[in-house]
Design a protein around this motif. Structure first.
Motif, short mmCIF file in Angstrom:
data_model
loop_
_atom_site.label_atom_id
_atom_site.label_comp_id
_atom_site.label_asym_id
_atom_site.label_seq_id
_atom_site.Cartn_x
_atom_site.Cartn_y
_atom_site.Cartn_z
N LYS A 31 0.83 -1.21 0.00
CA LYS A 31 0.00 0.00 0.00
C LYS A 31 0.86 1.25 0.00
CE LYS A 31 -3.41 2.44 2.77
NZ LYS A 31 -4.07 2.51 4.06
N THR A 32 1.87 1.27 0.86
CA THR A 32 2.77 2.41 0.92
C THR A 32 3.47 2.61 -0.42
OG1 THR A 32 3.15 1.97 3.26
CG2 THR A 32 4.75 3.37 2.14
N PHE A 33 3.94 1.53 -1.00
CA PHE A 33 4.64 1.60 -2.28
C PHE A 33 3.71 2.10 -3.38
CE2 PHE A 33 5.89 -0.31 -6.29
CZ PHE A 33 7.19 0.14 -6.39
N LEU A 34 2.51 1.53 -3.46
CA LEU A 34 1.57 1.92 -4.52
C LEU A 34 1.10 3.35 -4.35
CD1 LEU A 34 -0.48 -1.37 -4.89
CD2 LEU A 34 1.13 -0.40 -6.53
N GLU A 35 0.93 3.81 -3.11
CA GLU A 35 0.54 5.22 -2.91
C GLU A 35 1.65 6.14 -3.40
OE1 GLU A 35 -0.53 5.52 1.21
OE2 GLU A 35 -2.57 4.82 0.82
N ASP A 36 2.90 5.71 -3.26
CA ASP A 36 4.00 6.52 -3.78
C ASP A 36 3.99 6.54 -5.30
OD1 ASP A 36 6.49 8.03 -3.57
OD2 ASP A 36 7.45 6.20 -4.33
N VAL A 37 3.69 5.41 -5.90
CA VAL A 37 3.65 5.32 -7.36
C VAL A 37 2.47 6.11 -7.93
CG1 VAL A 37 3.31 3.75 -9.31
CG2 VAL A 37 4.89 3.14 -7.48
N PHE A 38 1.30 5.93 -7.32
CA PHE A 38 0.10 6.61 -7.81
C PHE A 38 -0.23 7.81 -6.91
CE2 PHE A 38 -0.65 2.10 -9.09
CZ PHE A 38 -0.61 2.30 -10.45
N GLN A 39 0.68 8.73 -6.81
CA GLN A 39 0.49 9.88 -5.93
C GLN A 39 -0.76 10.67 -6.30
OE1 GLN A 39 4.09 12.11 -6.25
NE2 GLN A 39 5.27 10.66 -5.03
N ALA A 45 -4.45 3.31 -6.05
CA ALA A 45 -3.42 2.58 -5.31
C ALA A 45 -4.07 1.59 -4.35
CB ALA A 45 -2.52 3.56 -4.56
N GLN A 46 -5.10 2.04 -3.63
CA GLN A 46 -5.79 1.16 -2.68
C GLN A 46 -6.47 0.01 -3.40
OE1 GLN A 46 -5.60 1.22 0.57
NE2 GLN A 46 -6.99 -0.49 0.83
N SER A 47 -7.10 0.29 -4.54
CA SER A 47 -7.79 -0.76 -5.30
C SER A 47 -6.81 -1.80 -5.82
CB SER A 47 -8.56 -0.15 -6.46
OG SER A 47 -9.59 0.66 -5.98
N VAL A 48 -5.70 -1.36 -6.39
CA VAL A 48 -4.69 -2.29 -6.91
C VAL A 48 -4.14 -3.14 -5.76
CG1 VAL A 48 -2.39 -2.45 -7.96
CG2 VAL A 48 -4.10 -0.90 -8.93
N ASN A 49 -3.88 -2.52 -4.63
CA ASN A 49 -3.36 -3.24 -3.47
C ASN A 49 -4.36 -4.32 -3.03
OD1 ASN A 49 -1.42 -3.73 -1.42
ND2 ASN A 49 -2.73 -2.62 0.02
#
Length: 137
Positions: A31-39, A45-49
């Motif tokens: 989640k942390t990583f995806l939020e950084d990618v999809f700022q 980011a939450q959905s992909v996670n």
């Protein structure tokens, strides 16, 4: 109670929490990583996670369930531990491979996102005209 039933119960007591632990770790750090990618889009980011975590649970618990059965003869405590070591070890290795797969997916998403970001255009050399922009493909 038959030793093989004890082995099956212990197998589930070890592998199901192990699967949950790995999934929660992947979810938290993913989640942390995806939020950084999809700022620009935290909901994405939450959905992909969540999709990755659900897929991980389905595959992992499906494997744990399919790997539950055994044709081994289990007569005593030694046989129980030998059977458990093979089964839990195999599940741990498969979970590790799946973890590496998830990390590769995260890295692929990150690379794609970074490649799509516009790179700064270097300044032209002094005395030369600026290059004309090319249309996007």
């Amino acid at each position: 109670m038959q030793p093989v039933v004890v082995a099956y119960a212990l197998y589930l007591v070890v592998t199901v929490p192990l699967t949950v632990l790995v999934a929660r770790t992947l979810s938290k750090h993913g989640k942390t990583f995806l939020e950084d990618v999809f700022q620009d889009n935290r909901a994405l980011a939450q959905s992909v996670n969540q999709l990755l975590v659900v897929g991980f649970y389905l595959v992992s618990l499906g494997f744990v369930t399919l790997f539950l059965t055994s044709d081994d003869t289990v007569l005593d405590a030694r046989d129980v531990f030998e059977m458990l070591s093979v089964k839990v070890g195999t599940v741990a290795l498969v979970l590790g491979v799946m973890h590496v797969g998830n990390v590769l997916v995260f890295n692929g998403i990150r690379r794609k996102h970074l490649n799509n970001a516009t790179a700064p255009v270097p300044p032209p050399y002094p005395g030369y005209p600026a290059p004309t922009p090319h249309p996007a493909p």
